[in-house]
Motif scaffolding. Sequence first.
Motif: not given
Length: 192
Positions: A125-148
């Motif tokens: 679960p720690f591996i999945k947690a890190i994966f989830f956190a990194l994708v959420s924080s550094y892919v999803a959030e920047p993407f919706i920020h980029w979309l304004k």
Amino acid sequence: MDKLEIAELIDANVNQIHSLIQVKVKIWKEYVLFSDLWWFGFFLSIAPWIIWFWIRKKQSTDRILYVGFFVMIIALMLDILGDQMGFWHYRYNVIPVLPTYFPWDMTLMPVTVMVLIQVKPKVHPFIKAIFFALVSSYVAEPFIHWLKIYELLKWRYLYSVPIQCMIYLFAHWLSTRNKFEKIMIEKERPHL
């Protein structure tokens, strides 16, 4: 200050907030509703649930939904807190009176966690947690920020990583709970 003066201050503040919400709804009706980013949010509110419905492990539905509702509640509470504290705000809301981005809190976060819990269950679960956190924080959030859609004010993507990790780890822990009392419903007995 006495209680009456405090009550008057609070009432005046609530009236100002109500007026601003009315302006927000007017802007939303005129410029956001049915725009391309509104449709995008609407699609993100529904499509992941449909996909999850088809790919879920049927025998685990109740347990996983339990986890999904937990993630929804936590995501919604933290998102409201962040918005109200001025850390960020959202534009192009699917629902205008919510200070949060409905697709993120009510669909993307819970469905992603539910899928991760069911896929590759032997992965730590720690591996999945890190994966989830990194994708959420550094892919999803920047993407919706980029979309304004998402505007960072006093927040950095890095701040989201430990929070997302903790949400996933607690959700995983909840998914392993099995101490639920069975509810017994007695048949109604005729009164003598």
